[in-house]
Design a protein around this motif. Structure first.
Motif, PDB file in Angstrom:
ATOM      1  N   MET A  48       0.813  -1.205   0.000  1.00 11.73           N
ATOM      2  CA  MET A  48       0.000   0.000   0.000  1.00 11.73           C
ATOM      3  C   MET A  48       0.855   1.268   0.000  1.00 11.73           C
ATOM      4  SD  MET A  48      -3.034   0.992   2.717  1.00 11.73           S
ATOM      5  CE  MET A  48      -3.818  -0.609   2.576  1.00 11.73           C
ATOM      6  N   VAL A  49       2.035   1.190   0.646  1.00 12.33           N
ATOM      7  CA  VAL A  49       2.908   2.375   0.699  1.00 12.33           C
ATOM      8  C   VAL A  49       4.108   2.254  -0.238  1.00 12.33           C
ATOM      9  CG1 VAL A  49       2.204   3.065   3.023  1.00 12.33           C
ATOM     10  CG2 VAL A  49       4.125   1.476   2.741  1.00 12.33           C
ATOM     11  N   GLY A  50       4.014   1.331  -1.190  1.00 14.90           N
ATOM     12  CA  GLY A  50       5.024   1.254  -2.235  1.00 14.90           C
ATOM     13  C   GLY A  50       6.346   0.628  -1.831  1.00 14.90           C
ATOM     14  N   LEU A  51       6.334  -0.219  -0.811  1.00 11.87           N
ATOM     15  CA  LEU A  51       7.549  -0.923  -0.382  1.00 11.87           C
ATOM     16  C   LEU A  51       7.377  -2.406  -0.680  1.00 11.87           C
ATOM     17  CD1 LEU A  51       8.191   0.849   3.057  1.00 11.87           C
ATOM     18  CD2 LEU A  51       9.337   1.290   0.886  1.00 11.87           C
ATOM     19  N   ASP A  52       8.240  -2.956  -1.502  1.00 11.47           N
ATOM     20  CA  ASP A  52       8.143  -4.351  -1.934  1.00 11.47           C
ATOM     21  C   ASP A  52       8.317  -5.290  -0.729  1.00 11.47           C
ATOM     22  OD1 ASP A  52       8.254  -6.806  -3.112  1.00 11.47           O
ATOM     23  OD2 ASP A  52      10.043  -6.403  -4.329  1.00 11.47           O
ATOM     24  N   PRO A  53       7.278  -6.059  -0.380  1.00  8.24           N
ATOM     25  CA  PRO A  53       7.369  -6.940   0.794  1.00  8.24           C
ATOM     26  C   PRO A  53       8.548  -7.904   0.734  1.00  8.24           C
ATOM     27  CG  PRO A  53       5.108  -6.802   0.027  1.00  8.24           C
ATOM     28  CD  PRO A  53       5.946  -6.129  -1.010  1.00  8.24           C
ATOM     29  N   SER A  54       8.856  -8.443  -0.451  1.00  5.24           N
ATOM     30  CA  SER A  54       9.951  -9.406  -0.564  1.00  5.24           C
ATOM     31  C   SER A  54      11.295  -8.766  -0.235  1.00  5.24           C
ATOM     32  CB  SER A  54       9.988 -10.002  -1.967  1.00  5.24           C
ATOM     33  OG  SER A  54      10.263  -9.012  -2.938  1.00  5.24           O
ATOM     34  N   THR A  55      11.370  -7.455  -0.394  1.00  5.29           N
ATOM     35  CA  THR A  55      12.611  -6.725  -0.108  1.00  5.29           C
ATOM     36  C   THR A  55      12.663  -6.226   1.326  1.00  5.29           C
ATOM     37  OG1 THR A  55      12.759  -5.986  -2.410  1.00  5.29           O
ATOM     38  CG2 THR A  55      14.026  -4.735  -0.781  1.00  5.29           C
ATOM     39  N   TYR A  56      11.529  -5.725   1.841  1.00  2.00           N
ATOM     40  CA  TYR A  56      11.558  -4.985   3.097  1.00  2.00           C
ATOM     41  C   TYR A  56      11.101  -5.770   4.327  1.00  2.00           C
ATOM     42  CZ  TYR A  56      12.598  -0.818   0.409  1.00  2.00           C
ATOM     43  OH  TYR A  56      13.214   0.098  -0.406  1.00  2.00           O
ATOM     44  N   GLN A  57      10.386  -6.860   4.171  1.00  2.00           N
ATOM     45  CA  GLN A  57       9.865  -7.575   5.334  1.00  2.00           C
ATOM     46  C   GLN A  57      10.958  -7.968   6.331  1.00  2.00           C
ATOM     47  OE1 GLN A  57       7.529 -10.750   3.440  1.00  2.00           O
ATOM     48  NE2 GLN A  57       5.847 -10.190   4.779  1.00  2.00           N
ATOM     49  N   ARG A  58      12.095  -8.443   5.824  1.00  2.88           N
ATOM     50  CA  ARG A  58      13.130  -8.982   6.701  1.00  2.88           C
ATOM     51  C   ARG A  58      14.184  -7.947   7.095  1.00  2.88           C
ATOM     52  NH1 ARG A  58      11.764 -12.720   2.975  1.00  2.88           N
ATOM     53  NH2 ARG A  58      11.042 -14.762   3.728  1.00  2.88           N
ATOM     54  N   ARG A  59      14.082  -6.746   6.565  1.00  8.65           N
ATOM     55  CA  ARG A  59      15.074  -5.714   6.907  1.00  8.65           C
ATOM     56  C   ARG A  59      14.853  -5.196   8.318  1.00  8.65           C
ATOM     57  NH1 ARG A  59      16.250  -1.959   1.535  1.00  8.65           N
ATOM     58  NH2 ARG A  59      17.037  -3.665   0.232  1.00  8.65           N
ATOM     59  N   MET A  60      15.932  -4.647   8.886  1.00  2.51           N
ATOM     60  CA  MET A  60      15.857  -4.028  10.199  1.00  2.51           C
ATOM     61  C   MET A  60      15.654  -2.526  10.013  1.00  2.51           C
ATOM     62  SD  MET A  60      16.175  -6.754  11.917  1.00  2.51           S
ATOM     63  CE  MET A  60      16.409  -6.221  13.631  1.00  2.51           C
ATOM     64  N   PRO A  61      15.082  -1.847  10.992  1.00  5.24           N
ATOM     65  CA  PRO A  61      14.846  -0.410  10.861  1.00  5.24           C
ATOM     66  C   PRO A  61      16.086   0.392  10.485  1.00  5.24           C
ATOM     67  CG  PRO A  61      13.647  -1.247  12.741  1.00  5.24           C
ATOM     68  CD  PRO A  61      14.479  -2.390  12.233  1.00  5.24           C
ATOM     69  N   SER A  62      17.257   0.001  10.990  1.00 10.90           N
ATOM     70  CA  SER A  62      18.491   0.744  10.705  1.00 10.90           C
ATOM     71  C   SER A  62      18.892   0.676   9.232  1.00 10.90           C
ATOM     72  CB  SER A  62      19.637   0.206  11.561  1.00 10.90           C
ATOM     73  OG  SER A  62      19.868  -1.176  11.280  1.00 10.90           O
ATOM     74  N   GLU A  63      18.298  -0.261   8.489  1.00 12.86           N
ATOM     75  CA  GLU A  63      18.622  -0.411   7.071  1.00 12.86           C
ATOM     76  C   GLU A  63      17.728   0.448   6.172  1.00 12.86           C
ATOM     77  OE1 GLU A  63      19.801  -4.690   5.985  1.00 12.86           O
ATOM     78  OE2 GLU A  63      18.416  -4.968   7.670  1.00 12.86           O
ATOM     79  N   LEU A  64      16.811   1.204   6.772  1.00  9.72           N
ATOM     80  CA  LEU A  64      15.868   2.020   6.011  1.00  9.72           C
ATOM     81  C   LEU A  64      16.202   3.503   6.129  1.00  9.72           C
ATOM     82  CD1 LEU A  64      14.380  -0.693   6.094  1.00  9.72           C
ATOM     83  CD2 LEU A  64      12.254   0.555   6.527  1.00  9.72           C
ATOM     84  N   SER A  65      15.826   4.266   5.120  1.00 13.56           N
ATOM     85  CA  SER A  65      15.967   5.723   5.185  1.00 13.56           C
ATOM     86  C   SER A  65      14.922   6.290   6.144  1.00 13.56           C
ATOM     87  CB  SER A  65      15.752   6.336   3.799  1.00 13.56           C
ATOM     88  OG  SER A  65      14.387   6.199   3.402  1.00 13.56           O
ATOM     89  N   GLY A  66      15.066   7.568   6.485  1.00 11.91           N
ATOM     90  CA  GLY A  66      14.103   8.203   7.390  1.00 11.91           C
ATOM     91  C   GLY A  66      12.693   8.168   6.844  1.00 11.91           C
TER      92      GLY A  66
END
Length: 354
Positions: free
Chosen positions: A121-139
């Protein structure tokens, strides 16, 4: 629906944060709270989920006083988005989104499906972002996760406390657009606190302007611009608002001079030259004609700012731009309307533009 009735809040040190405060937020409405520092915006918001209790007066959700709700059930049905995001750093993105659904004992498959749905819904690919940690994301990405985490358990109400203020201007503007698009889809009741006037006007269905713990004016952004009730409103809104940020339904021609009724067109009662929008008896936009022939033309949403509308006009040669609100025709925008509006907002002294 959220309703404050004659609410007063006095803190132990004697500070009176709210004074006879009354406000109604309709179901599915995005209400922005704005005003000078210390005017009571955050106090108002925190009272909705009982982080702060009123000294007197009553607060209702769906006509039931909030003190009558079980406090845990009340808070589970209210999503909360903070300025500092507050994602759990040791949890993956999927785990962060799942926190409240797990508390509510949702099944694992339902939680997983909900996480995928929200990320998409917010344009973030689940296969890419589900397993990432918060520190790996931009603000900006972290703040999107903060928003959908608040939506995860499908609450009726979302509280947003200056959620974008720590972001850079580009990320902030993009998230403002995103929240408007998202709100059209989810139709939640949202109370959004901000200290930024442009933000309050850009995203709010209505704006509540506060001063010293009281409501000064509650209105649509367009009416605040056109009909400020006091000099305080005029100063706070008008002097800070670029005309290019004004929503187009303030500027659009509502005289019907560029509009014909569908029934007249179908009965052959229309024989004028030029371009016209067609609407039915329910004020729904159904198309356009040019010199008697039906044509496909571009339309714009009523809440987009003028600078975006000019980009649409410049990209095409059509002479009218129908302005729609959920497919209802609210006006027609032309170059003439834009020029007249900008002239009205331009100060000229002794032949010099100020």
């Amino acid at each position: 629906m959220i309703e404050f009735k004659n609410v007063r809040k006095v803190y132990p040190d004697g500070t009176e944060a709210l004074k006879d405060f009354s406000l109604k937020v309709e179901n599915g409405e995005l209400m922005t709270l704005i005003g000078p520092s210390g005017c009571g915006k955050t106090t108002t918001m925190k009272m909705i989920n009982r982080l702060i209790e009123p000294t007197s007066g009553s607060i209702y959700i769906n006509d039931k006083e909030i003190s009558d709700y079980n406090i845990h059930e009340l808070r589970w049905n209210i999503g909360y988005v903070l300025q500092d995001i507050a994602l759990f750093p040791h949890m993956s993105i999927a785990e962060n989104i799942a926190v409240v659904p797990e508390m509510k004992k949702w099944r694992r498959k339902k939680i997983r499906d909900r996480g995928i749905e929200l990320l998409e819904m917010v344009g973030l690919d689940p296969s890419t972002y589900q397993r990432r940690m918060p520190s790996e994301l931009s603000g900006g990405q972290q703040q999107r996760i903060g928003v959908i985490r608040a939506l995860a358990a499908d609450p009726d109400i979302i509280l947003m406390d200056e959620p974008f203020s720590a972001l850079d201007p580009i990320s902030r503007e993009q998230l403002q657009k995103d929240i408007r698009v998202l709100q059209k889809e989810i139709k939640k009741t949202i109370v959004f606190v901000t200290h930024d006037m442009d933000e309050a006007m850009a995203i709010g269905d209505k704006v509540c302007l506060m001063k010293e713990g009281q409501v000064v004016q509650v209105d649509t952004p367009q009416q605040l611009i056109l009909n400020p009730k006091t000099q305080f409103v005029r100063d706070f809104i008008g002097e800070r608002k670029s005309p290019w940020q004004t929503a187009v339904d303030v500027i659009a021609d509502q005289s019907q001079s560029h509009v014909i009724f569908l029934s007249d067109y179908e009965q052959g009662l229309y024989n004028q030259s030029g371009m016209y929008a067609i609407k039915d008896e329910h004020n729904m936009y159904v198309g356009a004609v040019n010199d008697g022939n039906k044509v496909d033309i571009k339309t714009i949403d009523n809440d987009i700012p003028l600078f975006q509308a000019t980009e649409v006009i410049q990209s095409d040669e059509q002479v009218i731009l129908p302005v729609l609100k959920e497919q209802k025709l609210v006006g027609i925008l032309t170059n003439k309307d834009i020029i007249a509006f900008l002239r009205s907002k331009t100060k000229v002294e002794n032949g010099v533009v100020q």
